[in-house]
Design a protein around this motif. Structure first.
Motif, mmCIF file in Angstrom:
data_model
loop_
_atom_site.group_PDB
_atom_site.id
_atom_site.type_symbol
_atom_site.label_atom_id
_atom_site.label_comp_id
_atom_site.label_asym_id
_atom_site.label_seq_id
_atom_site.Cartn_x
_atom_site.Cartn_y
_atom_site.Cartn_z
ATOM 1 N N LEU A 111 4.885 -4.484 -6.381
ATOM 2 C CA LEU A 111 3.798 -4.248 -5.495
ATOM 3 C C LEU A 111 2.490 -4.580 -5.804
ATOM 4 N N HIS A 112 2.007 -4.291 -6.981
ATOM 5 C CA HIS A 112 0.792 -4.899 -7.373
ATOM 6 C C HIS A 112 0.812 -6.365 -7.113
ATOM 7 N N ASP A 113 1.614 -7.208 -7.413
ATOM 8 C CA ASP A 113 1.638 -8.442 -7.351
ATOM 9 C C ASP A 113 1.463 -9.023 -5.763
ATOM 10 N N SER A 114 2.298 -8.341 -4.869
ATOM 11 C CA SER A 114 2.557 -8.708 -3.607
ATOM 12 C C SER A 114 1.272 -8.636 -2.745
ATOM 13 N N CYS A 115 0.438 -7.389 -3.275
ATOM 14 C CA CYS A 115 -0.702 -7.037 -2.664
ATOM 15 C C CYS A 115 -1.990 -7.797 -3.061
ATOM 16 N N ALA A 116 -1.804 -8.073 -4.460
ATOM 17 C CA ALA A 116 -3.220 -8.977 -4.762
ATOM 18 C C ALA A 116 -2.998 -10.445 -4.617
ATOM 19 N N ASN A 117 -1.422 -10.735 -4.091
ATOM 20 C CA ASN A 117 -1.502 -12.281 -3.721
ATOM 21 C C ASN A 117 -1.494 -12.367 -2.271
ATOM 22 N N HIS A 118 -1.873 -11.261 -1.447
ATOM 23 C CA HIS A 118 -1.744 -11.099 -0.045
ATOM 24 C C HIS A 118 -0.277 -11.559 0.521
ATOM 25 N N ALA B 294 9.082 1.914 -2.235
ATOM 26 C CA ALA B 294 7.909 1.537 -3.345
ATOM 27 C C ALA B 294 6.883 2.564 -3.365
ATOM 28 N N ASN B 295 6.319 2.830 -4.449
ATOM 29 C CA ASN B 295 5.370 4.152 -4.402
ATOM 30 C C ASN B 295 3.915 3.421 -4.073
ATOM 31 N N PRO B 296 3.356 3.563 -3.092
ATOM 32 C CA PRO B 296 2.162 2.880 -2.954
ATOM 33 C C PRO B 296 0.954 3.394 -3.631
ATOM 34 N N ASN B 297 1.290 4.457 -4.447
ATOM 35 C CA ASN B 297 -0.044 4.751 -5.309
ATOM 36 C C ASN B 297 0.514 4.502 -6.948
ATOM 37 N N ILE B 298 1.272 3.606 -7.123
ATOM 38 C CA ILE B 298 1.676 3.426 -8.365
ATOM 39 C C ILE B 298 0.630 2.768 -9.427
ATOM 40 N N LEU B 299 0.414 3.291 -10.574
ATOM 41 C CA LEU B 299 -0.726 2.762 -11.110
ATOM 42 C C LEU B 299 -0.066 1.590 -12.308
ATOM 43 N N GLY C 84 -4.378 1.041 -15.008
ATOM 44 C CA GLY C 84 -4.805 2.407 -14.151
ATOM 45 C C GLY C 84 -5.211 1.876 -12.882
ATOM 46 N N LEU C 85 -4.660 0.694 -12.294
ATOM 47 C CA LEU C 85 -5.181 0.198 -11.032
ATOM 48 C C LEU C 85 -4.038 0.428 -9.916
ATOM 49 N N ALA C 86 -4.389 1.048 -8.793
ATOM 50 C CA ALA C 86 -3.262 1.082 -7.845
ATOM 51 C C ALA C 86 -3.151 -0.037 -7.080
ATOM 52 N N PRO C 87 -2.349 -0.220 -6.241
ATOM 53 C CA PRO C 87 -2.148 -1.593 -5.395
ATOM 54 C C PRO C 87 -3.307 -1.664 -4.413
ATOM 55 N N LEU C 88 -3.867 -0.582 -3.943
ATOM 56 C CA LEU C 88 -5.110 -0.765 -3.017
ATOM 57 C C LEU C 88 -6.166 -1.219 -3.883
ATOM 58 N N GLU D 296 -0.695 2.978 5.712
ATOM 59 C CA GLU D 296 0.416 3.486 6.791
ATOM 60 C C GLU D 296 1.644 4.145 5.871
ATOM 61 N N TYR D 297 1.758 3.693 4.477
ATOM 62 C CA TYR D 297 2.779 4.193 3.743
ATOM 63 C C TYR D 297 2.403 5.302 3.089
ATOM 64 N N GLY D 298 1.331 5.743 3.014
ATOM 65 C CA GLY D 298 0.690 6.917 2.200
ATOM 66 C C GLY D 298 -0.173 6.472 0.956
ATOM 67 N N ALA D 299 -0.635 5.453 0.993
ATOM 68 C CA ALA D 299 -1.800 5.179 -0.063
ATOM 69 C C ALA D 299 -2.752 6.302 -0.097
ATOM 70 N N LEU D 300 -3.128 6.648 -1.080
ATOM 71 C CA LEU D 300 -4.452 7.536 -1.197
ATOM 72 C C LEU D 300 -5.920 6.710 -0.968
#
Length: 458
Positions: A152-159, A172-177, A181-185, A202-206
């Motif tokens: 999920l980190h890679d898919s978000c970083a690469n839009h 997938a955990n939207p808040n996974i570190l 120590g970085l979250a996907p957001l 929308e999927y619960g990211a903080l």
């Protein structure tokens, strides 16, 4: 071929599975024997199959053919290779040459560096949605952190919004570190990542989740990269506008400090304006006691400086080094000669900036317009020694009229008209920027009070 590298044929994979099952059975048998020995007088009540399974050792793949299938998104080959959970969760190992400092040799040398990733990370980062789905159906661990990041980190970083949606739909955990120590957001750092940011929330990211080390929020990240739409989105989801990172900076501090490229000035202006409209505090000082005004002046960003002053920013506050915003602007003049630094200096003086220390004039020696503004704010010119030697012969020749006039006025009385201008401006102080317009004077005299550019001193 390495002993941990497979030839991906059906017979090899079948042999691998049988070998793994035998090893797991053998480890359970040995564990049962040890448990029986420790409990000699107690009957073994549990079946060997109920014993906890041993931790799986990561299995590495260094096969270039497999790498090529993953990096090119060859779905047919991926389906033929990744047929079960074991293969779907392989650790893909690559080798690349990186520059590393060698203390022994005293220079940078190319050194082979191993990097680990996973099939799911590779395909998600490149937007191969069908490949991602196949791997997930084969049992790929959606939240596995391999090589420091999850898919999920890679898919978000690469839009890759569709891959992000697919991963999130598979829980997938939207808040996974990540290991850093970085979250996907926190990795949504470009305008193209806005759909991914929407999905994560929308999927619960903080929205107020901080990075582990520097306590940076997603709002800080958006402000740092001048992403107005991201800022608006996070504020709508309840982002704390007054949150400070470990260095004490708010998102407003970050936005003002990051606006250091004139070509991106508009983006950061919109971010700063939105933050101010949402209640950001212009007085908050962050790293080295820099206020947002200090940061904006260090970038000679006229529109942001003007916006902050309109919101009540203090023009004479000092940072930990004793520098005021006008001092910061002067030290940045040489870096922003094409950015009209004279307008920033004039704006600060019209908002009541204290008299400039003559020692600071050396920083604006290459900007005659800035020099003219400052020298006209004095009622007399005592010396040019502070800046005379900083002017290059080429600049002196190009603006000889101005520099000759400045030298000629050293220790000479200024005209009565100029002295009257200094007296009026001193009386108005911080109200110069709007008080001059309210004076019952001809427009030509009002313009004169604003320290216009004439190209010479008199």
């Amino acid at each position: 071929m390495s002993k941990e590298t497979f030839a991906f044929t059906s017979s090899t994979l079948r042999s691998l599975r049988l070998q793994r099952e035998w090893l797991e059975w053998e480890e359970r048998r040995r564990a049962a024997s040890r448990q029986s020995a420790s409990r000699r007088y107690q009957p073994v009540a549990r079946s060997l199959l109920s014993l906890p399974k041993p931790t799986k050792r990561p299995q590495y793949c260094r096969d270039p053919a497999v790498h090529n299938a993953l990096y090119t998104g060859d779905l047919a080959r991926i389906r033929s290779i990744f047929k079960d959970e074991a293969t779907a969760n392989l650790t893909v190992e690559t080798l690349s040459e990186e520059l590393v400092w060698s203390p022994e040799q005293g220079l940078w040398v190319l050194t082979p560096q191993k990097k680990h990733t996973s099939p799911l990370r590779i395909t998600a980062a490149r937007g191969y949605q069908d490949c991602v789905k196949h791997l997930l159906l084969q049992g790929a661990e959606v939240d596995a952190v391999v090589g420091g990041k999850a898919a999920l980190h890679d898919s978000c970083a690469n839009h890759r919004a569709e891959c992000s949606r697919l991963l999130l739909s598979y829980s997938a955990n939207p808040n996974i570190l990540s290991e850093e120590g970085l979250a996907p957001l926190h990795l949504c750092t470009t305008q193209e990542t806005l759909p991914c940011a929407h999905l994560l929330l929308e999927y619960g990211a903080l929205v107020n989740q901080n990075t582990r080390d520097r306590r940076v929020s997603p709002l800080h990240v958006a402000a740092k990269h001048g992403l107005d739409d991201h800022v608006q989105l996070y504020l709508c989801y309840g982002a704390k506008i007054d949150h400070r990172n470990r260095e004490g900076e708010t998102a407003l501090n970050t936005a003002c400090a990051s606006a250091d490229r004139p070509e991106e000035a508009g983006r950061y202006y919109r971010v700063v304006k939105r933050l101010l409209e949402s209640g950001a505090d212009v007085w908050v000082a962050g790293r080295k006691n820099h206020t947002p005004l200090h940061n904006a002046c260090s970038n000679c960003h006229f529109r942001i400086v003007e916006l902050l002053l309109q919101q009540g920013a203090e023009v004479n506050v000092s940072n930990c080094a004793g520098y005021t915003p006008v001092d910061c602007a002067l030290q940045a003049v040489e870096d922003y000669l094409d950015g009209e630094p004279e307008r920033v200096i004039a704006l600060l003086l019209n908002h009541g900036a204290a008299p400039i220390n003559p020692k600071m004039l050396k920083f604006c020696a290459l900007s005659p317009l800035t020099m003219e503004i400052i020298l006209n704010s004095f009622d007399r010119i005592l010396s040019c020694d502070y800046w005379f030697g900083s002017v290059s012969p080429e600049v002196w020749q190009e603006h000889q009229l101005f520099y000759d006039s400045a030298i000629g006025l050293v220790n000479q009385p200024r005209p009565l008209q100029h002295l009257a201008r200094c007296a009026v401006r001193k009386q108005l102080g911080k109200r110069c920027h709007h008080g001059i317009a309210q004076l019952q004077l001809p427009s030509s005299l009002q313009d004169y009070l604003y320290l216009p550019f004439e190209g010479y001193l008199k």
